[in-house]
Design an enzyme around this catalytic site. Sequence first.
Site, PDB file in Angstrom:
ATOM      1  N   THR A  14      53.817  69.177   4.801  1.00 22.23           N
ATOM      2  CA  THR A  14      54.816  69.406   2.892  1.00 22.23           C
ATOM      3  C   THR A  14      55.584  70.524   3.600  1.00 22.23           C
ATOM      4  O   THR A  14      56.160  70.978   2.961  1.00 22.23           O
ATOM      5  CB  THR A  14      53.953  69.632   2.630  1.00 22.23           C
ATOM      6  OG1 THR A  14      52.410  70.181   2.994  1.00 22.23           O
ATOM      7  CG2 THR A  14      53.489  68.154   1.758  1.00 22.23           C
ATOM      8  N   VAL A  17      58.126  72.722   9.040  1.00 22.51           N
ATOM      9  CA  VAL A  17      58.231  72.185  10.149  1.00 22.51           C
ATOM     10  C   VAL A  17      57.905  71.125  10.265  1.00 22.51           C
ATOM     11  O   VAL A  17      58.187  69.667  10.479  1.00 22.51           O
ATOM     12  CB  VAL A  17      57.272  73.107  11.040  1.00 22.51           C
ATOM     13  CG1 VAL A  17      56.891  72.376  12.654  1.00 22.51           C
ATOM     14  CG2 VAL A  17      58.062  74.673  11.793  1.00 22.51           C
ATOM     15  N   ARG A 102      47.999  78.801  22.978  1.00 21.33           N
ATOM     16  CA  ARG A 102      49.261  78.594  23.881  1.00 21.33           C
ATOM     17  C   ARG A 102      48.619  79.586  24.717  1.00 21.33           C
ATOM     18  O   ARG A 102      49.935  79.362  26.567  1.00 21.33           O
ATOM     19  CB  ARG A 102      50.370  79.658  22.910  1.00 21.33           C
ATOM     20  CG  ARG A 102      51.224  78.807  21.712  1.00 21.33           C
ATOM     21  CD  ARG A 102      52.260  79.761  21.919  1.00 21.33           C
ATOM     22  NE  ARG A 102      53.107  78.809  20.212  1.00 21.33           N
ATOM     23  CZ  ARG A 102      53.946  79.886  19.246  1.00 21.33           C
ATOM     24  NH1 ARG A 102      53.681  80.980  19.164  1.00 21.33           N
ATOM     25  NH2 ARG A 102      53.967  79.093  18.398  1.00 21.33           N
ATOM     26  N   CYS A 131      59.475  79.224  18.591  1.00 23.85           N
ATOM     27  CA  CYS A 131      60.607  79.176  18.705  1.00 23.85           C
ATOM     28  C   CYS A 131      61.813  80.016  19.581  1.00 23.85           C
ATOM     29  O   CYS A 131      62.618  79.628  20.306  1.00 23.85           O
ATOM     30  CB  CYS A 131      61.140  78.729  17.241  1.00 23.85           C
ATOM     31  SG  CYS A 131      60.473  80.289  16.411  1.00 23.85           S
ATOM     32  N   GLY A 162      62.337  80.447  10.238  1.00 24.43           N
ATOM     33  CA  GLY A 162      61.395  80.782  11.454  1.00 24.43           C
ATOM     34  C   GLY A 162      59.879  81.201  10.596  1.00 24.43           C
ATOM     35  O   GLY A 162      58.648  81.022  11.165  1.00 24.43           O
ATOM     36  N   HIS A 244      68.281  80.396  15.240  1.00 30.94           N
ATOM     37  CA  HIS A 244      67.747  81.865  16.060  1.00 30.94           C
ATOM     38  C   HIS A 244      69.119  82.015  16.979  1.00 30.94           C
ATOM     39  O   HIS A 244      69.279  80.591  17.776  1.00 30.94           O
ATOM     40  CB  HIS A 244      66.106  82.056  16.700  1.00 30.94           C
ATOM     41  CG  HIS A 244      65.403  81.940  16.032  1.00 30.94           C
ATOM     42  ND1 HIS A 244      65.510  81.464  14.241  1.00 30.94           N
ATOM     43  CD2 HIS A 244      63.793  81.802  15.912  1.00 30.94           C
ATOM     44  CE1 HIS A 244      64.064  81.727  13.545  1.00 30.94           C
ATOM     45  NE2 HIS A 244      63.638  81.454  15.366  1.00 30.94           N
TER      46      HIS A 244
HETATM   47  P1  NAP Z   1      55.242  76.545   6.059  1.00 28.04           P
HETATM   48  O1  NAP Z   1      56.579  75.887   5.399  1.00 28.04           O
HETATM   49  O2  NAP Z   1      54.346  77.082   4.933  1.00 28.04           O
HETATM   50  O3  NAP Z   1      54.229  75.269   5.397  1.00 28.04           O
HETATM   51  C1  NAP Z   1      52.415  75.372   5.864  1.00 28.04           C
HETATM   52  C2  NAP Z   1      52.600  73.828   6.478  1.00 28.04           C
HETATM   53  O4  NAP Z   1      50.430  74.008   6.504  1.00 28.04           O
HETATM   54  C3  NAP Z   1      51.898  73.013   4.867  1.00 28.04           C
HETATM   55  O5  NAP Z   1      52.456  71.820   5.167  1.00 28.04           O
HETATM   56  C4  NAP Z   1      51.084  73.694   4.260  1.00 28.04           C
HETATM   57  O6  NAP Z   1      50.270  72.606   3.040  1.00 28.04           O
HETATM   58  C5  NAP Z   1      49.724  73.294   5.778  1.00 28.04           C
HETATM   59  N1  NAP Z   1      48.154  73.657   6.207  1.00 28.04           N
HETATM   60  C6  NAP Z   1      48.677  75.471   5.073  1.00 28.04           C
HETATM   61  N2  NAP Z   1      46.885  75.485   5.325  1.00 28.04           N
HETATM   62  C7  NAP Z   1      46.243  74.134   5.399  1.00 28.04           C
HETATM   63  C8  NAP Z   1      45.367  73.954   5.155  1.00 28.04           C
HETATM   64  N3  NAP Z   1      44.647  74.576   5.789  1.00 28.04           N
HETATM   65  N4  NAP Z   1      45.173  72.227   6.129  1.00 28.04           N
HETATM   66  C9  NAP Z   1      45.659  71.388   5.541  1.00 28.04           C
HETATM   67  N5  NAP Z   1      47.311  72.004   5.744  1.00 28.04           N
HETATM   68  C10 NAP Z   1      47.155  73.558   5.363  1.00 28.04           C
HETATM   69  O7  NAP Z   1      55.119  77.014   7.211  1.00 28.04           O
HETATM   70  P2  NAP Z   1      55.967  76.707   8.614  1.00 28.04           P
HETATM   71  O8  NAP Z   1      57.189  76.638   8.668  1.00 28.04           O
HETATM   72  O9  NAP Z   1      55.893  74.719   8.365  1.00 28.04           O
HETATM   73  O10 NAP Z   1      55.147  76.790   9.679  1.00 28.04           O
HETATM   74  C11 NAP Z   1      53.611  75.891   9.817  1.00 28.04           C
HETATM   75  C12 NAP Z   1      52.910  76.705  11.041  1.00 28.04           C
HETATM   76  O11 NAP Z   1      54.107  76.197  11.918  1.00 28.04           O
HETATM   77  C13 NAP Z   1      53.302  78.501  10.882  1.00 28.04           C
HETATM   78  O12 NAP Z   1      52.115  79.041  10.945  1.00 28.04           O
HETATM   79  C14 NAP Z   1      53.133  78.500  12.389  1.00 28.04           C
HETATM   80  O13 NAP Z   1      51.711  78.174  13.055  1.00 28.04           O
HETATM   81  C15 NAP Z   1      53.868  76.715  12.946  1.00 28.04           C
HETATM   82  N6  NAP Z   1      55.742  77.128  13.759  1.00 28.04           N
HETATM   83  C16 NAP Z   1      55.551  77.026  14.691  1.00 28.04           C
HETATM   84  C17 NAP Z   1      57.486  77.893  15.239  1.00 28.04           C
HETATM   85  C18 NAP Z   1      57.260  77.801  16.824  1.00 28.04           C
HETATM   86  O14 NAP Z   1      57.924  78.691  16.662  1.00 28.04           O
HETATM   87  N7  NAP Z   1      57.122  76.729  17.349  1.00 28.04           N
HETATM   88  C19 NAP Z   1      57.962  77.960  14.212  1.00 28.04           C
HETATM   89  C20 NAP Z   1      57.585  77.701  12.621  1.00 28.04           C
HETATM   90  C21 NAP Z   1      56.427  77.370  12.306  1.00 28.04           C
HETATM   91  P3  NAP Z   1      50.039  72.726   1.863  1.00 28.04           P
HETATM   92  O15 NAP Z   1      51.179  72.428   0.732  1.00 28.04           O
HETATM   93  O16 NAP Z   1      49.021  71.715   1.401  1.00 28.04           O
HETATM   94  O17 NAP Z   1      50.092  73.919   1.305  1.00 28.04           O
HETATM   95  O1  3JN Z   2      59.551  83.760  12.699  1.00 33.95           O
HETATM   96  C1  3JN Z   2      60.317  83.434  13.562  1.00 33.95           C
HETATM   97  O2  3JN Z   2      61.621  83.028  13.282  1.00 33.95           O
HETATM   98  C2  3JN Z   2      58.664  82.273  14.392  1.00 33.95           C
HETATM   99  C3  3JN Z   2      57.580  82.126  13.694  1.00 33.95           C
HETATM  100  C4  3JN Z   2      56.649  81.625  14.172  1.00 33.95           C
HETATM  101  C5  3JN Z   2      55.343  81.279  13.891  1.00 33.95           C
HETATM  102  C6  3JN Z   2      54.934  82.046  12.400  1.00 33.95           C
HETATM  103  C7  3JN Z   2      54.126  82.052  11.480  1.00 33.95           C
HETATM  104  C8  3JN Z   2      52.370  81.673  12.707  1.00 33.95           C
HETATM  105  C9  3JN Z   2      54.153  81.340  14.330  1.00 33.95           C
HETATM  106  C10 3JN Z   2      54.618  81.153  15.801  1.00 33.95           C
HETATM  107  O3  3JN Z   2      54.751  79.668  16.136  1.00 33.95           O
HETATM  108  O4  3JN Z   2      53.751  82.126  16.846  1.00 33.95           O
HETATM  109  C11 3JN Z   2      52.891  81.434  13.785  1.00 33.95           C
HETATM  110  C12 3JN Z   2      51.880  81.407  15.035  1.00 33.95           C
HETATM  111  O5  3JN Z   2      51.410  82.390  15.397  1.00 33.95           O
HETATM  112  O6  3JN Z   2      51.251  79.782  14.991  1.00 33.95           O
END
Ligand code: NAP
Ligand code: 3JN
Length: 343
Positions: A14, A17, A102, A131, A162, A244
Amino acid sequence: MSAKNPKVAVVGATGAVGREMLEVLAQRQFPASEVVAFASSRSAGGTVEYAGGELTVRELKEDSFAGFDLALFSAGGATSEKFAPLAAKVGCVVVDNSSAWRMDPKCPLVVPEVNPRDLEWHKGIIANPNCSTIQMVVALKPLHDEAKIKRIVVSTYQAVSGTGQKAIVELETQTARLMNGQEVIPQVYPYQIAFNCLPQIDVFLDNGYTKEEMKMVNETKKILGDDTIRVTATTVRVPVFFSHSESVNIETEQKLTVEDVRRILSQSPGIVVADYPEKKIYPMPIDAAGQDDVFVGRIREDESIDNGINLWIVADNIRKGAALNAVQIGEELIRRNLLRVPK
Ligand code: NAP
Ligand code: 3JN
């Protein structure tokens, strides 16, 4: 289910990402036998879009992964730390978008255009880089192969997406309020993000850098498989919704001319060179949003040192920076017959 037609779990379906992961899986016709959406109890029972239809969201539980071959995680580090080992234990390979795994020496950190062979030693959990790191290493790897990069100095201009869905809403709301002469109360970031730049992404560490900056430093070395490269980063949040941008300066062992860099990058996978200064053509976040490629422009020799190059690198942070890269890892696992957890 089979290794060629895996049953796929999307964890965090949801979120910003997770939704993009579902879109990318459908767009690329990922050969899944079934795709199942998981999130927390908060959104269980709701729906998310997939392939022109809807999936009912299931609550993620400890026994959720039985019968799955592949799980794409984007639900934050705490969820990954707890649930990724449970998935791997029952034979489901995890591609994790958080920073939880990572830097674990047992987990490959993979960008398919850069180090796909690292998938060969996975033990069930594969990490997707940050990212900002992904788009930079896609552009730098071909130059490193040609001329050996000694040092990287990067400054980022990072979109609010992000930070997730709530930050997108914060920028929209603050912009509208300020344009109407109304006060804003920052909720997601420590300060107003509309019409502003914040030189802080994530928390500050003891060395004065932010966590995001040190992710770029450490992940770049691991992905390029070269601990000797010196990397320094300044990461900045800007009032842009998607993509970005990065100003990158590299110093190489062998000399590279601007023409060399343009030629090498335009022959490399996943990169589009957009570098026609005379026509005012250069990469911009509004053009990269929704695209799969990493765009490179403003290629110049750094005239202050012998072997230096300046680059401007832009990519969609939610797509290549997260969802697309994770799906590409899944595709590469299938292609290499590696979609199984080794005993
Ligand atoms: P977001 O829009 O806040 O979405 C968070 C998602 O995680 C929602 O689907 C949420 O579900 C789910 N969630 C939270 N707690 C949970 C739990 N205990 N069990 C199951 N699902 C749970 O955040 P986002 O931007 O998509 O980012 C999510 C994560 O992806 C980040 O925290 C980070 O670790 C990673 N990320 C990585 C990059 C990268 O640089 N590669 C970039 C952005 C994000 P609900 O709807 O139920 O709350
Ligand atoms: O801020 C951004 O543009 C990228 C954010 C990535 C992010 C956000 C929350 C938690 C991360 C990540 O992928 O490094 C995390 C995390 O540490 O998992």
